[in-house]
Scaffold this active site. Structure first.
Site, PDB file in Angstrom:
ATOM      1  CG  HIS A  30      -0.165   0.182   2.524  1.00 17.39           C
ATOM      2  ND1 HIS A  30       0.550  -0.838   3.107  1.00 17.39           N
ATOM      3  CD2 HIS A  30       0.000   1.266   3.339  1.00 17.39           C
ATOM      4  CE1 HIS A  30       1.122  -0.398   4.217  1.00 17.39           C
ATOM      5  NE2 HIS A  30       0.813   0.876   4.380  1.00 17.39           N
ATOM      6  CG  HIS A  87       5.005   1.123   2.916  1.00 17.77           C
ATOM      7  ND1 HIS A  87       4.373   2.196   2.334  1.00 17.77           N
ATOM      8  CD2 HIS A  87       4.482   1.000   4.157  1.00 17.77           C
ATOM      9  CE1 HIS A  87       3.512   2.711   3.204  1.00 17.77           C
ATOM     10  NE2 HIS A  87       3.545   2.007   4.309  1.00 17.77           N
ATOM     11  NE  ARG A 121       2.715   6.608   9.580  1.00 16.42           N
ATOM     12  CZ  ARG A 121       1.672   6.131   8.917  1.00 16.42           C
ATOM     13  NH1 ARG A 121       1.688   4.874   8.503  1.00 16.42           N
ATOM     14  NH2 ARG A 121       0.630   6.873   8.676  1.00 16.42           N
TER      15      ARG A 121
HETATM   16 FE   LIG Z   1       1.922   2.056   5.763  1.00 15.75          FE
END
Ligand SMILES: [Fe+2]
Length: 277
Positions: free
Chosen positions: A100, A253, A268
């Site tokens: 995705h 990824h 993240r």
């Molecule tokens: Fe992701």
């Protein structure tokens, strides 16, 4: 005198490890320009042995653009720009183990994602990346031409289902807000490099614009299989203190869920991108 910057590709398709950069300190303009260029040249860049506070990760990320405040996931307390990526020792599922590109269901999907890993299994939990410039360029001229005229609809409906039972903390009320949907060109042109790349992703792209799901499925299935051919990929093995920065505009990824009984934990940050064209 600081260390010279070194950029070492990890595969021929994409991905480079960068050494000689301490992300906890503000980068001078020259070093920053070299890092930025490495991202454009290799699509995903990796830094090892970093010792970063949440502020320092946010500070570095912000130099690439506005940062996303997630409507889906709870942020790290006190840091609205950071979401925690976590798999507990007793959990079995993760959300990223499908090819995705982050947030393609939004009108302005992520430019890039910066994941900093603080706890990692000794072995397992790698992330794979696939270069979508190469995926586009490897198609026949006839297929390229046809795809250039198409748009596709992206939706986060399947992500919402996948979130259930995962360790990621979904924001209160996020289930009630309905699905995010956006329509994007199937082949997009990178705003910085000018290169064309394929932009359809199995969990999010549900159909071509002006076509039904059923009509779209055969060609989308072909494109999903094609876009993740091993020749287009690299694979990164994480350690504590590794940071990966990937360009969602030209990469997909896949987070491997091949470990258990160990905690994996990271921070993240997502940089907001432009409207795909
Ligand atoms: Fe992701």
């Amino acid at each position: 005198m600081s260390d010279p910057i070194e950029i070492n590709p990890i595969s021929d398709a994409c991905g480079a490890e960068i050494s000689g950069v301490d992300l906890s300190k503000p980068l001078g303009n020259e070093k920053f320009a070299a890092v930025h260029q490495a991202l454009l040249d290799h699509q995903v860049i990796f830094f090892r042995d970093q010792d970063l506070t949440p502020e320092q990760q946010v500070e570095f990320s912000r130099r690439f653009g506005e940062l996303r405040i997630s409507e889906q996931y709870e942020s790290l307390e006190g840091y609205p720009e950071i979401i925690e990526i976590v798999k507990e020792p007793d959990s079995t599922g993760i959300v990223g183990n499908l090819w995705h590109s982050d947030e393609s269901f939004l009108p302005q999907p992520a430019l890039g994602s910066l994941l900093y890993i603080l706890e990692s299994p000794e072995v397992g939990g790698d992330t794979m990346f696939a270069n979508q410039y190469l995926a586009y360029e490897a198609l026949s001229p006839g297929m390229q031409e046809m795809l250039l005229g198409l748009n596709a609809v992206h939706s986060d409906a399947s992500l919402q289902k996948r979130n259930a039972g995962r360790a990621l903390r979904v924001k209160a009320g996020a289930e009630d807000r309905g699905v995010f949907e956006a329509t994007h060109p199937v082949v997009r042109t990178h705003p910085e490099t000018g290169r064309k790349s394929l932009f359809v992703h199995r969990p999010y792209t549900i159909r071509f614009e002006n076509m039904t799901v059923e009509e779209s499925a055969p060609l989308l299935s072909f494109l999903y299989a094609h876009s993740a051919r091993p020749e287009f990929t690299c694979r990164f093995r994480w350690q504590e203190g590794s940071l990966a920065f990937w360009d969602n505009r030209c990469l997909q990824h896949y987070a491997l869920n091949d470990y258990s009984g160990v905690r994996r934990y990271g921070h993240r940050v997502t940089v907001v991108g432009d409207t795909p064209r």
